[in-house]
Design an enzyme around this catalytic site. Structure first.
Site, PDB file in Angstrom:
ATOM      1  N   HIS A  78      -9.255   0.705   5.166  1.00  0.00           N
ATOM      2  CA  HIS A  78      -7.969   0.939   5.844  1.00  0.00           C
ATOM      3  C   HIS A  78      -8.200   1.874   7.033  1.00  0.00           C
ATOM      4  CE1 HIS A  78      -3.879   2.260   6.617  1.00  0.00           C
ATOM      5  NE2 HIS A  78      -3.462   1.213   5.925  1.00  0.00           N
TER       6      HIS A  78
ATOM      7  N   GLY B 180       2.862   1.938  10.735  1.00  0.00           N
ATOM      8  CA  GLY B 180       3.815   3.036  10.584  1.00  0.00           C
ATOM      9  C   GLY B 180       4.530   3.415  11.863  1.00  0.00           C
TER      10      GLY B 180
ATOM     11  N   SER C  11       3.884  -2.422  10.252  1.00  0.00           N
ATOM     12  CA  SER C  11       5.332  -2.407  10.454  1.00  0.00           C
ATOM     13  C   SER C  11       6.026  -3.715  10.055  1.00  0.00           C
ATOM     14  CB  SER C  11       5.670  -2.039  11.909  1.00  0.00           C
ATOM     15  OG  SER C  11       5.210  -0.734  12.202  1.00  0.00           O
TER      16      SER C  11
ATOM     17  N   LYS D 278      -0.032   4.222  -0.127  1.00  0.00           N
ATOM     18  CA  LYS D 278      -0.715   5.374   0.489  1.00  0.00           C
ATOM     19  C   LYS D 278      -0.545   6.610  -0.400  1.00  0.00           C
ATOM     20  CE  LYS D 278       0.368   3.337   4.924  1.00  0.00           C
ATOM     21  NZ  LYS D 278       0.284   3.479   6.361  1.00  0.00           N
TER      22      LYS D 278
ATOM     23  N   GLU E  79      -6.667   4.297   8.103  1.00  0.00           N
ATOM     24  CA  GLU E  79      -6.488   5.730   7.826  1.00  0.00           C
ATOM     25  C   GLU E  79      -7.746   6.313   7.176  1.00  0.00           C
ATOM     26  OE1 GLU E  79      -2.762   5.303   5.773  1.00  0.00           O
ATOM     27  OE2 GLU E  79      -1.815   4.780   7.673  1.00  0.00           O
TER      28      GLU E  79
ATOM     29  N   GLU F 187      -4.843  -5.352  10.705  1.00  0.00           N
ATOM     30  CA  GLU F 187      -3.842  -4.304  10.896  1.00  0.00           C
ATOM     31  C   GLU F 187      -4.116  -3.559  12.206  1.00  0.00           C
ATOM     32  OE1 GLU F 187      -1.977  -3.071   6.928  1.00  0.00           O
ATOM     33  OE2 GLU F 187      -3.766  -1.869   7.194  1.00  0.00           O
TER      34      GLU F 187
ATOM     35  N   ASN G 139       0.870  -1.180   0.000  1.00  0.00           N
ATOM     36  CA  ASN G 139       0.000   0.000   0.000  1.00  0.00           C
ATOM     37  C   ASN G 139       0.907   1.230   0.000  1.00  0.00           C
ATOM     38  OD1 ASN G 139      -1.803   2.052   0.518  1.00  0.00           O
ATOM     39  ND2 ASN G 139      -2.221   1.427   2.636  1.00  0.00           N
TER      40      ASN G 139
HETATM   41  C1  PEP Z   1      -0.465  -0.055   6.072  1.00  0.00           C
HETATM   42  O1  PEP Z   1      -0.575   1.129   5.851  1.00  0.00           O
HETATM   43  O2  PEP Z   1      -1.343  -0.831   5.670  1.00  0.00           O
HETATM   44  C2  PEP Z   1       0.723  -0.517   6.792  1.00  0.00           C
HETATM   45  C3  PEP Z   1       0.720  -1.739   7.243  1.00  0.00           C
HETATM   46  O3  PEP Z   1       1.737   0.383   6.965  1.00  0.00           O
HETATM   47  P1  PEP Z   1       3.212   0.062   7.526  1.00  0.00           P
HETATM   48  O4  PEP Z   1       3.685  -1.214   6.896  1.00  0.00           O
HETATM   49  O5  PEP Z   1       4.031   1.245   7.100  1.00  0.00           O
HETATM   50  O6  PEP Z   1       3.075  -0.068   8.999  1.00  0.00           O
END
Ligand code: PEP
Length: 245
Positions: free
Chosen positions: A91, A167, A207, A11, A93, A161, A9
């Site tokens: 997601h 992040g 992460s 983003k 976000e 997630e 992703n």
């Molecule tokens: C995500 O945005 O779906 C995600 C898992 O981000 P990151 O790997 O940067 O934590």
């Protein structure tokens, strides 16, 4: 057996210059897993061309409608026209930034299914919810609310997630990931029956890096990863794909 999936992703990151990373990734690809990249909508068409059918591409959201007066949104038909075959929905976000609750995610997922796209439906608990011991209940509610009755093994991927792991560099323990993924599989089985539930891929996201991917992928009921930051660089995402096999 469920085919493993490494999904990236991007983003709100990436311009045409970063397509060189995709070219490098595609050229070096040697895996039995599925690989997916979801760039910003502005890059989807061009990324699909660079991906050359070797990796799948998708969008990070879609509108429920097929077309019309929805400034700034994109439809499933547009995603397909740009070469996309997947769409990330729900997601954290978007749940946070755009107030998208599970009923909206469910409607969008149904639209994606109708259009023939694979929906990557994201769910996750906040740190406060985890510390309050509510994780499994929150996830069960999000899962039930976000998946429409049109869900099949072929048209849906679920991504767990934890909001607090996205992040941040923080990752749940392997036992915590296993507890959640086993529980999600059981929830899916209760709702859709074993045949469908056994085929739905469950991704872990939050992460994931080259340094922790292998141990996470060894957890039962983890069928791959949804990767944010580490999917932007071919070297990092390539290493994660390699860990998947
Ligand atoms: C995500 O945005 O779906 C995600 C898992 O981000 P990151 O790997 O940067 O934590």
């Amino acid at each position: 057996m469920r085919k493993k999936l490494a999904a990236g992703n991007w983003k709100m990151n990436g311009t045409a210059a970063q397509l060189a990373e995709v070219k490098t990734l595609v050229d070096g690809l040697a895996t039995t897993a599925d690989v997916l990249l979801c760039p910003p909508a502005t890059l989807l068409d061009r990324m699909s061309t660079v991906a050359d059918g070797k990796i799948a591409t998708g969008a990070q959201d879609c509108h429920v409608a097929a077309s019309g007066a929805h400034t700034g949104d994109i439809s499933c038909g547009m995603i397909k026209d740009a070469g996309g075959t997947y769409v990330i929905l729900g997601h954290s976000e978007r749940r946070e930034d755009c107030g998208e609750h599970s009923d909206v995610v469910r409607a969008k997922t149904r639209t994606a299914h109708g259009a023939g796209l694979v929906a990557v439906v994201c769910i996750g608990e906040t740190l406060a919810e985890r510390e309050a011991g509510q994780t499994l209940d929150i996830l069960a509610g999000q899962l039930a609310g976000s998946l429409p009755d049109t869900t099949t093994a072929g048209n849906t991927v679920v991504a767990y997630e934890p909001v607090w792991a996205i992040g941040t560099g923080k990752v749940p323990t392997l036992d915590q990931i296993q507890e959640v993924h086993d529980s999600l599989r059981a929830e899916l089985t209760n709702r859709f029956g074993a045949e469908i539930a056994d085929g739905i891929r469950l991704l872990y996201g939050g992460s994931v890096k080259p340094s922790n991917a292998s141990e996470i992928f060894a957890v039962s009921n983890v069928d791959g990863a949804l990767v944010g930051g580490a999917s932007l660089k071919a070297a990092d995402f390539g290493a994660i794909i390699k860990a998947l096999g």
